[in-house]
Design a protein around this motif. Sequence first.
Motif, mmCIF file in Angstrom:
data_model
loop_
_atom_site.group_PDB
_atom_site.id
_atom_site.type_symbol
_atom_site.label_atom_id
_atom_site.label_comp_id
_atom_site.label_asym_id
_atom_site.label_seq_id
_atom_site.Cartn_x
_atom_site.Cartn_y
_atom_site.Cartn_z
ATOM 1 N N GLY A 1 4.187 13.390 0.192
ATOM 2 C CA GLY A 1 3.569 12.499 1.049
ATOM 3 C C GLY A 1 3.943 11.137 0.716
ATOM 4 O O GLY A 1 3.428 9.836 1.214
ATOM 5 N N VAL A 2 4.824 10.969 -0.388
ATOM 6 C CA VAL A 2 5.200 9.633 -0.982
ATOM 7 C C VAL A 2 5.951 8.624 -0.050
ATOM 8 O O VAL A 2 6.786 9.342 0.747
ATOM 9 C CB VAL A 2 5.566 9.577 -2.401
ATOM 10 C CG1 VAL A 2 4.637 10.333 -3.174
ATOM 11 C CG2 VAL A 2 7.012 10.287 -2.460
ATOM 12 N N ASP A 3 6.091 7.321 -0.295
ATOM 13 C CA ASP A 3 6.823 6.520 0.716
ATOM 14 C C ASP A 3 8.208 6.439 -0.102
ATOM 15 O O ASP A 3 9.375 6.172 0.468
ATOM 16 C CB ASP A 3 6.452 5.202 0.788
ATOM 17 C CG ASP A 3 4.949 5.433 1.642
ATOM 18 O OD1 ASP A 3 4.745 5.672 2.866
ATOM 19 O OD2 ASP A 3 3.910 5.113 0.849
ATOM 20 N N ALA A 4 8.354 6.329 -1.507
ATOM 21 C CA ALA A 4 9.786 5.839 -2.221
ATOM 22 C C ALA A 4 9.667 6.610 -3.505
ATOM 23 O O ALA A 4 8.604 7.004 -4.164
ATOM 24 C CB ALA A 4 9.658 4.504 -2.498
ATOM 25 N N ASN B 1 0.884 -1.290 0.002
ATOM 26 C CA ASN B 1 -0.049 -0.116 0.023
ATOM 27 C C ASN B 1 0.911 1.257 -0.084
ATOM 28 O O ASN B 1 0.399 2.397 0.388
ATOM 29 C CB ASN B 1 -1.174 0.036 1.157
ATOM 30 C CG ASN B 1 -2.369 -0.078 0.740
ATOM 31 O OD1 ASN B 1 -2.877 -1.375 0.438
ATOM 32 N ND2 ASN B 1 -3.093 0.836 0.547
ATOM 33 N N SER B 2 2.139 1.024 -0.358
ATOM 34 C CA SER B 2 2.954 2.376 -0.407
ATOM 35 C C SER B 2 2.556 3.038 -1.735
ATOM 36 O O SER B 2 2.080 2.908 -2.724
ATOM 37 C CB SER B 2 4.331 1.762 -0.555
ATOM 38 O OG SER B 2 4.680 1.180 -1.580
ATOM 39 N N VAL B 3 3.031 4.423 -1.745
ATOM 40 C CA VAL B 3 2.777 5.300 -2.704
ATOM 41 C C VAL B 3 4.401 5.573 -3.282
ATOM 42 O O VAL B 3 5.191 6.100 -2.848
ATOM 43 C CB VAL B 3 2.277 6.747 -2.583
ATOM 44 C CG1 VAL B 3 2.080 7.610 -3.735
ATOM 45 C CG2 VAL B 3 0.772 6.382 -1.909
ATOM 46 N N ILE B 4 4.702 4.913 -4.568
ATOM 47 C CA ILE B 4 5.910 5.352 -5.202
ATOM 48 C C ILE B 4 6.010 6.343 -6.397
ATOM 49 O O ILE B 4 4.977 6.442 -6.981
ATOM 50 C CB ILE B 4 6.430 3.922 -5.630
ATOM 51 C CG1 ILE B 4 6.516 2.932 -4.768
ATOM 52 C CG2 ILE B 4 7.763 4.133 -6.375
ATOM 53 C CD1 ILE B 4 6.379 1.412 -5.251
ATOM 54 N N TYR B 5 6.909 7.255 -6.286
ATOM 55 C CA TYR B 5 6.827 8.379 -7.171
ATOM 56 C C TYR B 5 8.010 7.966 -7.995
ATOM 57 O O TYR B 5 9.111 8.156 -8.033
ATOM 58 C CB TYR B 5 7.181 9.840 -6.476
ATOM 59 C CG TYR B 5 7.223 10.865 -7.015
ATOM 60 C CD1 TYR B 5 5.856 11.401 -7.636
ATOM 61 C CD2 TYR B 5 8.341 11.470 -7.661
ATOM 62 C CE1 TYR B 5 5.962 12.661 -8.104
ATOM 63 C CE2 TYR B 5 8.456 12.870 -8.237
ATOM 64 C CZ TYR B 5 7.039 13.370 -8.510
ATOM 65 O OH TYR B 5 7.024 14.303 -9.489
#
Length: 547
Positions: free
Chosen positions: A47-50, A11-15
């Motif tokens: 606010g992304v995780d990676a 459920n991460s948000v990757i940019y």
Amino acid sequence: MSGNSYEWWRNSVIYQIYPRSFCDANGDGIGDIPGITQKLDYVKSLGVDAIWISPFFKSPMVDFGYDVADYRDVDPIFGNLEDFDRMIEAAHERGLKVIIDQILSHTSDQHPWFQESRANRDNPKADWYVWVDPKEDGTPPNNWVSVFGGGSWRWCTRRRQYYLANFLKEQPDLNVHNPEVQEQLLADMKFWLDRGVDGFRLDAVNFIFHQQALGNNPARPLKLDEKGLPPVNHYDYQWHQNDKSQPENLVFLQRVRQLMDQYPGTVTVGEVGDDNTHKIMAEYTTEKRLHMAYSFDLLTEDCSAGFLRETLEKNRDVIEKGWPCWSISNHDVPRSITRWNKGFSDDQADARAPLFLLMQLALRGSVCLYQGEELGLPEAEIAYEDLVDPYGINLWPEFKGRDGCRTPMPWTNTSDDNAGFSTAKSWLPVSGEHQQRAVEVQQDAQRSMLNRFRALIEWHRKLPQSLATAEQEVIHTGSELFAFVRRSETEEMLVVLNLGKTSDSLQVPDEFSAARNITPALFSGHVVGNNLNLAAADACVLLREKS
């Protein structure tokens, strides 16, 4: 709604950062690694995780880095290894994970391995690439065709043999059936893991192995376009049963996972392009292989509620314990705000963009967000004389290639520095329309696309932890209302999106009659009596705790 620290990727948000076009720190017109470092505070603010960084390896850049000439070095146009190390450190200081592209199926024809391999038939690397004798009449061994146009077999006068190239002729396929090649690829991945990367995005992961028997691919029934013409690219004339997605891939990916498990918390995400992507995604993300995979299913032009229902049901039927990563834009396809809004006005398209992000964030899986999507950038129009993508040049004018989604990131609303990207002429022209949507224009505007995206990602972070891996069920509405339910042991969440052009309503399922409305503030969907009412481009999210 991220998973635990070990499985942070769930459920991460990757940019995704396309380094050539993100930020140019040295003023040569091409983005670079120091430019990425300069903009990490901006990335963190989303606010992304990676971050996932597209290729920066040493390369002749025929395919802009996907033709690798040295797996262990940074191309000088992007900086050097010290720049990379500083960028990793700066990202980690900000709590950002770093994923890098890794290309395991092919190299550049300028790679020293290929230079040696093609010299003759008996050198130490003679079998590191896919070499095949011609038929008696001198023609290629089978009917395989290249993704980028033309045949997959290229003649080498030195060896008097053909070599396999599934993409450009400058990208010879590695013979990963050879154990020495496997060991080398794993060692090169270990090189970057030891430098601190948190994972790999594996390019064209199902192309790593070919069928050694070299059987012909069967013909595929052609889909005619609105003019009654067959596909532009003759790659679509075959079922690709023998040139990719081979069973040996499953065994090799287990070896990749064994390496990754030596570095706790690292992750792999595979790019899968095939006719039966859901089945392949399921196979590749179970049995200790890849952590997650994404396909081109949501990178098509169809975003109707019916198509999305069908896609997600196919995925649910086979994925089981596997894990998808949902992407609706990347460096290979036209930008979503253009591609998914045909027939809609510009204002309608802008209103729909947050709707699609909400969908990604609420689905079971992780999210990959392409640079510039948070600004609502449309596909850039590129004149033929400005094209640099060989894919587009080869298939012009019916296919314009990938340059329109790869233009420089607009940071400012000024022209003398290419919208803040570079003080020199940029490698692709900056779109004037993009400049009007620059970061500085949107930064402090409360209702800007940028701040709507930030608000949605923050909303996603606050969802109950139990929903991170909750099961998913699509609801058949019979309309352009796209609805699905996420179910965990303790909570259930109903998500309804209006993809149509007019207002619509849906009878609330009985179990959600007393549910709490947790719709993000920028949407206004609401329940009146037993009906959930939604304006066009509106959404509603209901949450109930199980008793």
